[in-house]
Design an enzyme around this catalytic site. Structure first.
Site, PDB file in Angstrom:
ATOM      1  N   THR A 134      48.379  24.482  52.503  1.00 61.94           N
ATOM      2  CA  THR A 134      48.211  23.055  52.249  1.00 61.94           C
ATOM      3  C   THR A 134      49.010  22.587  51.026  1.00 61.94           C
ATOM      4  OG1 THR A 134      46.545  21.437  51.534  1.00 61.94           O
ATOM      5  CG2 THR A 134      46.099  23.709  50.978  1.00 61.94           C
ATOM      6  N   ASP A 135      49.269  21.281  50.969  1.00 63.87           N
ATOM      7  CA  ASP A 135      49.920  20.718  49.773  1.00 63.87           C
ATOM      8  C   ASP A 135      48.963  20.701  48.584  1.00 63.87           C
ATOM      9  OD1 ASP A 135      48.214  18.701  50.690  1.00 63.87           O
ATOM     10  OD2 ASP A 135      49.755  17.151  50.829  1.00 63.87           O
ATOM     11  N   GLU A 136      47.654  20.875  48.858  1.00 66.60           N
ATOM     12  CA  GLU A 136      46.668  20.778  47.766  1.00 66.60           C
ATOM     13  C   GLU A 136      46.818  21.904  46.743  1.00 66.60           C
ATOM     14  OE1 GLU A 136      42.720  19.530  48.828  1.00 66.60           O
ATOM     15  OE2 GLU A 136      43.421  18.732  50.731  1.00 66.60           O
ATOM     16  N   TYR A 160      38.459  24.613  47.260  1.00 63.62           N
ATOM     17  CA  TYR A 160      39.240  24.780  48.500  1.00 63.62           C
ATOM     18  C   TYR A 160      40.702  25.091  48.166  1.00 63.62           C
ATOM     19  CZ  TYR A 160      42.199  23.282  52.412  1.00 63.62           C
ATOM     20  OH  TYR A 160      43.179  23.218  53.379  1.00 63.62           O
ATOM     21  N   LYS A 164      42.969  28.500  48.903  1.00 62.83           N
ATOM     22  CA  LYS A 164      44.206  28.516  49.708  1.00 62.83           C
ATOM     23  C   LYS A 164      45.379  29.020  48.856  1.00 62.83           C
ATOM     24  CE  LYS A 164      44.793  27.243  53.378  1.00 62.83           C
ATOM     25  NZ  LYS A 164      44.680  27.944  54.687  1.00 62.83           N
TER      26      LYS A 164
HETATM   27  P1  NAD Z   1      39.355  23.334  60.816  1.00 59.61           P
HETATM   28  O1  NAD Z   1      38.279  23.405  59.782  1.00 59.61           O
HETATM   29  O2  NAD Z   1      39.345  22.213  61.784  1.00 59.61           O
HETATM   30  O3  NAD Z   1      39.349  24.685  61.676  1.00 59.61           O
HETATM   31  C1  NAD Z   1      39.242  25.948  61.090  1.00 59.61           C
HETATM   32  C2  NAD Z   1      38.895  26.954  62.176  1.00 59.61           C
HETATM   33  O4  NAD Z   1      38.809  28.248  61.545  1.00 59.61           O
HETATM   34  C3  NAD Z   1      37.552  26.697  62.862  1.00 59.61           C
HETATM   35  O5  NAD Z   1      37.666  26.780  64.257  1.00 59.61           O
HETATM   36  C4  NAD Z   1      36.657  27.805  62.326  1.00 59.61           C
HETATM   37  O6  NAD Z   1      35.650  28.209  63.246  1.00 59.61           O
HETATM   38  C5  NAD Z   1      37.650  28.913  62.050  1.00 59.61           C
HETATM   39  N1  NAD Z   1      37.171  29.851  61.028  1.00 59.61           N
HETATM   40  C6  NAD Z   1      36.603  29.553  59.835  1.00 59.61           C
HETATM   41  N2  NAD Z   1      36.268  30.671  59.181  1.00 59.61           N
HETATM   42  C7  NAD Z   1      36.651  31.721  59.976  1.00 59.61           C
HETATM   43  C8  NAD Z   1      36.588  33.125  59.850  1.00 59.61           C
HETATM   44  N3  NAD Z   1      36.038  33.710  58.754  1.00 59.61           N
HETATM   45  N4  NAD Z   1      37.067  33.896  60.839  1.00 59.61           N
HETATM   46  C9  NAD Z   1      37.605  33.325  61.967  1.00 59.61           C
HETATM   47  N5  NAD Z   1      37.677  31.995  62.151  1.00 59.61           N
HETATM   48  C10 NAD Z   1      37.212  31.189  61.157  1.00 59.61           C
HETATM   49  O7  NAD Z   1      40.721  23.391  60.010  1.00 59.61           O
HETATM   50  P2  NAD Z   1      42.116  22.699  60.365  1.00 59.61           P
HETATM   51  O8  NAD Z   1      42.105  21.323  59.851  1.00 59.61           O
HETATM   52  O9  NAD Z   1      42.452  22.975  61.777  1.00 59.61           O
HETATM   53  O10 NAD Z   1      43.087  23.538  59.417  1.00 59.61           O
HETATM   54  C11 NAD Z   1      43.731  24.714  59.885  1.00 59.61           C
HETATM   55  C12 NAD Z   1      44.516  25.312  58.744  1.00 59.61           C
HETATM   56  O11 NAD Z   1      45.466  24.379  58.265  1.00 59.61           O
HETATM   57  C13 NAD Z   1      43.652  25.712  57.550  1.00 59.61           C
HETATM   58  O12 NAD Z   1      44.130  26.927  57.034  1.00 59.61           O
HETATM   59  C14 NAD Z   1      43.857  24.590  56.559  1.00 59.61           C
HETATM   60  O13 NAD Z   1      43.715  25.046  55.233  1.00 59.61           O
HETATM   61  C15 NAD Z   1      45.302  24.194  56.865  1.00 59.61           C
HETATM   62  N6  NAD Z   1      45.604  22.792  56.564  1.00 59.61           N
HETATM   63  C16 NAD Z   1      44.953  21.774  57.209  1.00 59.61           C
HETATM   64  C17 NAD Z   1      45.290  20.455  56.915  1.00 59.61           C
HETATM   65  C18 NAD Z   1      44.630  19.297  57.613  1.00 59.61           C
HETATM   66  O14 NAD Z   1      44.941  18.140  57.291  1.00 59.61           O
HETATM   67  N7  NAD Z   1      43.754  19.511  58.582  1.00 59.61           N
HETATM   68  C19 NAD Z   1      46.245  20.166  55.932  1.00 59.61           C
HETATM   69  C20 NAD Z   1      46.869  21.245  55.286  1.00 59.61           C
HETATM   70  C21 NAD Z   1      46.558  22.546  55.627  1.00 59.61           C
END
Ligand code: NAD
Length: 352
Positions: A134-136, A160, A164
């Site tokens: 993430t950008d965070e 968080y 990350k």
């Molecule tokens: P989300 O919370 O919607 O989904 C996360 C998934 O991971 C869920 O299905 C959950 O069941 C699974 N999970 C959690 N803990 C787990 C574990 N211990 N073992 C196996 N599975 C597990 O998240 P998202 O928004 O789809 O984000 C996906 C990735 O992208 C993350 O790594 C997040 O940090 C990164 N990200 C997301 C965004 C955003 O805007 N959504 C922005 C930047 C980065």
């Protein structure tokens, strides 16, 4: 020979969209490893029965299970998305974030490295591990400050973001120390279908539908950089194919918007689509006590991935209208959130 992908967290927001895209190509076989936390969509997705899709319920911290999956399915690529992803939850309960995002990433990296070490020839040479971040991790920008580039020093402010950042550092170390073929990507705020309705866009929309108060932190002046999830996914696949090993790539869309303006746009689009006849959803907006340590502005510089030949395509306005249309066609999905669970007690405080 099929491309065998392991996607971790493939039942979450970005994961559901990524899996859905990958399995459209019948040369791809996708194994989704997901623990199925509250944020997962596995009960909702329609592609569950596709022959080139396999779901395995597992926690990434369980190294024995991860090892057996890797040995059995012999992936060419691992795209690591599994995470605890909601900042407010990380403030209320950081432990899960440390467990999944740091220790879970460690287990996955270590087992993936052992597996890769056992490979030979082109399978070993072409293997890739993509660490989705993430950008965070970069911290917060002041107005007018230059956007984050890949060489910015990490300054995470929330539990968080710190978890990350730790995962990114571990991934970097596995490349530097063991030559394990990783690439790290840092993206900004994603929007699109399948996002759990505690996040800004689906939450605001669900409040518009229910005609309930729309909570906005502080005065809503925080600036976020928005990318459509389809663009993020196309960037991930691009980097997997063309990115340089051990490098980091920002995946963004150069689209900075104040939170309050996002909320107002959603209200206006909702009113227009649902023909609320003069009733203004933006009257439901209330400013609530700000999140502790709330970052002011995120913005990512995308020059590096542009030089690689990739750029985002989805227009914000069109993407937002399509996204809102998707949630309105899938209102059952929005009902999954329990009132105010997503940010604990803090959201109850409404400023006069
Ligand atoms: P989300 O919370 O919607 O989904 C996360 C998934 O991971 C869920 O299905 C959950 O069941 C699974 N999970 C959690 N803990 C787990 C574990 N211990 N073992 C196996 N599975 C597990 O998240 P998202 O928004 O789809 O984000 C996906 C990735 O992208 C993350 O790594 C997040 O940090 C990164 N990200 C997301 C965004 C955003 O805007 N959504 C922005 C930047 C980065």
């Amino acid at each position: 020979m099929k491309n065998i992908y392991i996607v971790t967290g493939g039942s979450g927001f970005i994961g559901s969209n990524l899996v859905s895209k990958l399995i459209k190509d019948k040369n791809n076989y996708v194994i989704n490893i997901d623990k199925l936390t509250y944020a997962s969509n596995e009960d909702f997705v329609e592609y569950k029965s596709q022959s080139n899709y396999k779901f395995i319920k597992a926690d990434i911290i369980n190294d024995k299970k991860i090892k057996s999956i890797l040995t059995k399915y012999k992936p060419n690529f691992i795209i690591h998305l599994a995470a605890e992803s909601h900042v407010d939850r990380s403030i209320d309960n950081p432990k899960n974030f440390i467990s999944t995002n740091i220790l879970g990433t460690y287990s996955l990296l270590n087992e993936s490295y052992n597996y890769w070490n056992s490979l030979k020839g082109s399978k070993k040479m072409n293997f890739r591990f993509i660490m989705v971040s993430t950008d965070e991790v970069y911290g917060s920008l002041k107005s007018g400050e230059k956007k984050f580039t890949e060489s910015n020093v990490y300054s995470p402010n929330s539990p968080y973001a710190a978890s990350k950042a730790s995962a990114d550092m571990l991934s970097r170390a596995w490349f530097k120390t063991y030559k394990f073929p990783i690439i790290i990507t840092n993206t900004c705020n994603n929007y699109g279908p399948w996002q759990f309705p505690e996040k800004l866009i689906p939450l605001t929309l669900s409040k518009c539908i229910k005609k309930q108060i729309i909570p906005v932190f502080g005065k809503g002046n925080q600036i976020r950089d928005w990318i459509h999830v389809d663009d993020h996914i196309s960037g991930l696949i691009y980097v997997l194919n063309k990115g340089k090993l051990g490098e980091k790539y920002n995946i963004g869309s150069n689209n900075e918007i104040k939170n309050i303006n996002v909320v107002k746009e959603i209200c206006d689009i909702f009113d227009e689509i649902s023909q609320t006849k003069g009733k203004k959803s933006n009257k439901l907006i209330r400013f609530v006590k700000d999140r502790p340590g709330h970052d002011t502005r995120y913005a990512i510089d995308t020059s590096k991935i542009s030089k690689l030949g990739w750029k985002a395509k989805v227009n914000w306005k069109k993407g937002l209208i399509d996204t809102i249309g998707w949630y309105l066609d899938n209102t059952e999905y929005l009902k999954r959130i329990k009132e105010n669970t997503y940010s604990g007690k803090r959201l109850g405080v409404i400023k006069k």
